[in-house]
Design an enzyme around this catalytic site. Sequence first.
Site, PDB file in Angstrom:
ATOM      1  N   PHE A 252       0.911  -1.337   0.036  1.00 27.86           N
ATOM      2  CA  PHE A 252       0.053  -0.033   0.077  1.00 27.86           C
ATOM      3  C   PHE A 252       0.900   1.328   0.073  1.00 27.86           C
ATOM      4  CE2 PHE A 252      -4.634  -0.858   0.069  1.00 27.86           C
ATOM      5  CZ  PHE A 252      -4.379  -2.293  -0.121  1.00 27.86           C
ATOM      6  N   CYS A 263     -15.130   1.581   0.080  1.00 29.33           N
ATOM      7  CA  CYS A 263     -14.734   1.322   1.357  1.00 29.33           C
ATOM      8  C   CYS A 263     -14.020   2.447   2.003  1.00 29.33           C
ATOM      9  CB  CYS A 263     -13.808   0.166   1.595  1.00 29.33           C
ATOM     10  SG  CYS A 263     -14.457  -1.552   1.069  1.00 29.33           S
TER      11      CYS A 263
HETATM   12  C1  UGA Z   1     -10.233  -2.293   0.939  1.00 29.73           C
HETATM   13  C2  UGA Z   1      -9.291  -2.981   1.772  1.00 29.73           C
HETATM   14  O1  UGA Z   1      -8.250  -3.259   1.286  1.00 29.73           O
HETATM   15  C3  UGA Z   1      -9.777  -4.321   2.508  1.00 29.73           C
HETATM   16  O2  UGA Z   1      -9.023  -5.000   3.491  1.00 29.73           O
HETATM   17  C4  UGA Z   1     -11.168  -3.945   2.994  1.00 29.73           C
HETATM   18  O3  UGA Z   1     -11.753  -5.451   3.429  1.00 29.73           O
HETATM   19  C5  UGA Z   1     -12.067  -3.276   1.883  1.00 29.73           C
HETATM   20  O4  UGA Z   1     -11.613  -2.164   1.699  1.00 29.73           O
HETATM   21  C6  UGA Z   1     -13.390  -3.068   2.766  1.00 29.73           C
HETATM   22  O5  UGA Z   1     -13.380  -2.525   3.678  1.00 29.73           O
HETATM   23  O6  UGA Z   1     -14.558  -3.699   2.228  1.00 29.73           O
HETATM   24  P1  UGA Z   1     -10.701  -2.304  -1.517  1.00 29.73           P
HETATM   25  O7  UGA Z   1     -11.596  -1.229  -1.419  1.00 29.73           O
HETATM   26  O8  UGA Z   1     -11.385  -3.685  -2.479  1.00 29.73           O
HETATM   27  O9  UGA Z   1     -10.182  -2.884  -0.113  1.00 29.73           O
HETATM   28  O10 UGA Z   1      -9.551  -2.153  -2.325  1.00 29.73           O
HETATM   29  P2  UGA Z   1      -7.973  -1.927  -2.135  1.00 29.73           P
HETATM   30  O11 UGA Z   1      -7.303  -3.092  -2.959  1.00 29.73           O
HETATM   31  O12 UGA Z   1      -7.566  -1.714  -0.876  1.00 29.73           O
HETATM   32  O13 UGA Z   1      -7.717  -0.463  -2.812  1.00 29.73           O
HETATM   33  C7  UGA Z   1      -8.294   0.626  -2.472  1.00 29.73           C
HETATM   34  C8  UGA Z   1      -8.057   1.805  -3.248  1.00 29.73           C
HETATM   35  O14 UGA Z   1      -6.641   2.153  -2.997  1.00 29.73           O
HETATM   36  C9  UGA Z   1      -8.000   1.768  -4.792  1.00 29.73           C
HETATM   37  O15 UGA Z   1      -8.530   2.940  -5.399  1.00 29.73           O
HETATM   38  C10 UGA Z   1      -6.411   1.531  -5.028  1.00 29.73           C
HETATM   39  O16 UGA Z   1      -6.276   1.996  -6.428  1.00 29.73           O
HETATM   40  C11 UGA Z   1      -5.874   2.409  -3.967  1.00 29.73           C
HETATM   41  N1  UGA Z   1      -4.316   1.933  -3.782  1.00 29.73           N
HETATM   42  C12 UGA Z   1      -4.292   0.797  -3.290  1.00 29.73           C
HETATM   43  C13 UGA Z   1      -3.525   3.021  -4.079  1.00 29.73           C
HETATM   44  O17 UGA Z   1      -3.781   3.835  -4.645  1.00 29.73           O
HETATM   45  N2  UGA Z   1      -2.060   2.452  -3.737  1.00 29.73           N
HETATM   46  C14 UGA Z   1      -1.800   1.392  -3.061  1.00 29.73           C
HETATM   47  O18 UGA Z   1      -0.667   1.243  -2.808  1.00 29.73           O
HETATM   48  C15 UGA Z   1      -2.819   0.508  -2.822  1.00 29.73           C
END
Ligand code: UGA
Length: 438
Positions: A252, A263
């Site tokens: 992350f 979320c």
């Molecule tokens: C997130 C959490 O990662 C899960 O653990 C949690 O269960 C879920 O929310 C929830 O509460 O239901 P999610 O929303 O599916 O999961 O997606 P992520 O993979 O966490 O990404 C979220 C956002 O952060 C995306 O827009 C992604 O592009 C961004 N992101 C993620 C970044 O910009 N940089 C990163 O290093 C990681």
Amino acid sequence: MKIAMIGAGYVGLVSGVCFSDFGHQVVCVEKNTAKLEMLQRGEVPIYEPGLDILMHKNVAEGRLHFTQDMASALKDADAVFIAVGTPARRGDGFADLTYVYETAREIGELITTPIVVVTKSTVPVGTNREVARIISACQPAAAFSVASNPEFLREGSAIEDFMHPDRVVVGVENSDAEEVLRRIYRPLSLRETPLLVTNLETAEIIKYAANAFLATKITFINEIANLCEVTGGDVQQVAKGIGLDGRIGGKFLHAGPGYGGSCFPKDTQALAQSGREYGAPQTIVETVIKVNEARKHDMSSKIIAACDGEVDGKTIAVLGVTFKPNTDDMRDAPSLTILPALQQAGAKIRICDPQGRREGEKLLPGADWLDDPYDAATAADALVIITEWNAFRGLDLERIASSMRGSALIDLRNIYHRDEVSAAGLTYFAVGKGVPQA
Ligand code: UGA
């Protein structure tokens, strides 16, 4: 174990399917008739890799059913999971608990045998006590206990996350409820998955603290990316350099256009709201929300700057508009802020996204949609990558360069390298990669 799952949305459907794959008997209750009929026909209403196969298997083996009838689902169930939506309430950002409390009321009226009422929906601290109060008020003699079992799965890798979680968190008030949840999650104990047992409030706060912390990590690296850009640093190397410190960790820390999805935006808002309500301000989270919002707007300025400060009358090809890859989810996607700003400035937008079109067409009016990234790039003045789908990672850049009218490649996910892009004859604009000062 017999499980009733109320709500067949993202969390409810994935949890129901996976619990049935653990060998439990699961009945999913879905009130939306159109969605229920799809499920009963064997169709999965969301795009989630692997979910259809697992769902078909467990339906065929007789462990998974879908119904609208909550009474039959609750009959003899050991546990009922509340997995209904908790959208952000308009105006104040607080989680809208209407569906959770409605479900608690219905359960309260229907309990006939001892049952554990488990909340899986993401709910603010204090909600489970209110669920218990509602059920007792409906039926003072009902034999039940409440439990909080937040879910940490990510869209796009939901099955893998559910089957191989880092931990399971269970908030309970008594050992009977703990025992029921331990039995439900027993298949994971073979893999020695830690099961953390806490009180109700702690479990509720863990869910929000986890999401808010991850959102903070992303926002932190995005601001560091800005500093890299103006000084000649490279944010990917900075992320690696700090991430190798075991106390920080490398996950992350990918700089990008800001976090989106169903979320992080909603949960950071709700946590900030809980902090205000209880007089324990969450100032870091409040700042993260502001910085992330501003970042999405800054991305449109970055694109305009890469187009020599002017996009009026220009065609911009966009690869990826969902909030992240491997999902069709457009909720709070950065593209929904970035692209209307470009249209406002006079740009014509052409989009290619492997799954985003169905939702995206409604949310991004005026854009053209193409199935092929090369078609999208043809005669475009600039090419922007907003979402890092695998399909966009290995493009033939020379082919792209020869078909475009302009030469700017704006890579908001840093999936390419400056050298390969320049060698193809394109001008590369990345995130957090400055040009060293002489
Ligand atoms: C997130 C959490 O990662 C899960 O653990 C949690 O269960 C879920 O929310 C929830 O509460 O239901 P999610 O929303 O599916 O999961 O997606 P992520 O993979 O966490 O990404 C979220 C956002 O952060 C995306 O827009 C992604 O592009 C961004 N992101 C993620 C970044 O910009 N940089 C990163 O290093 C990681």
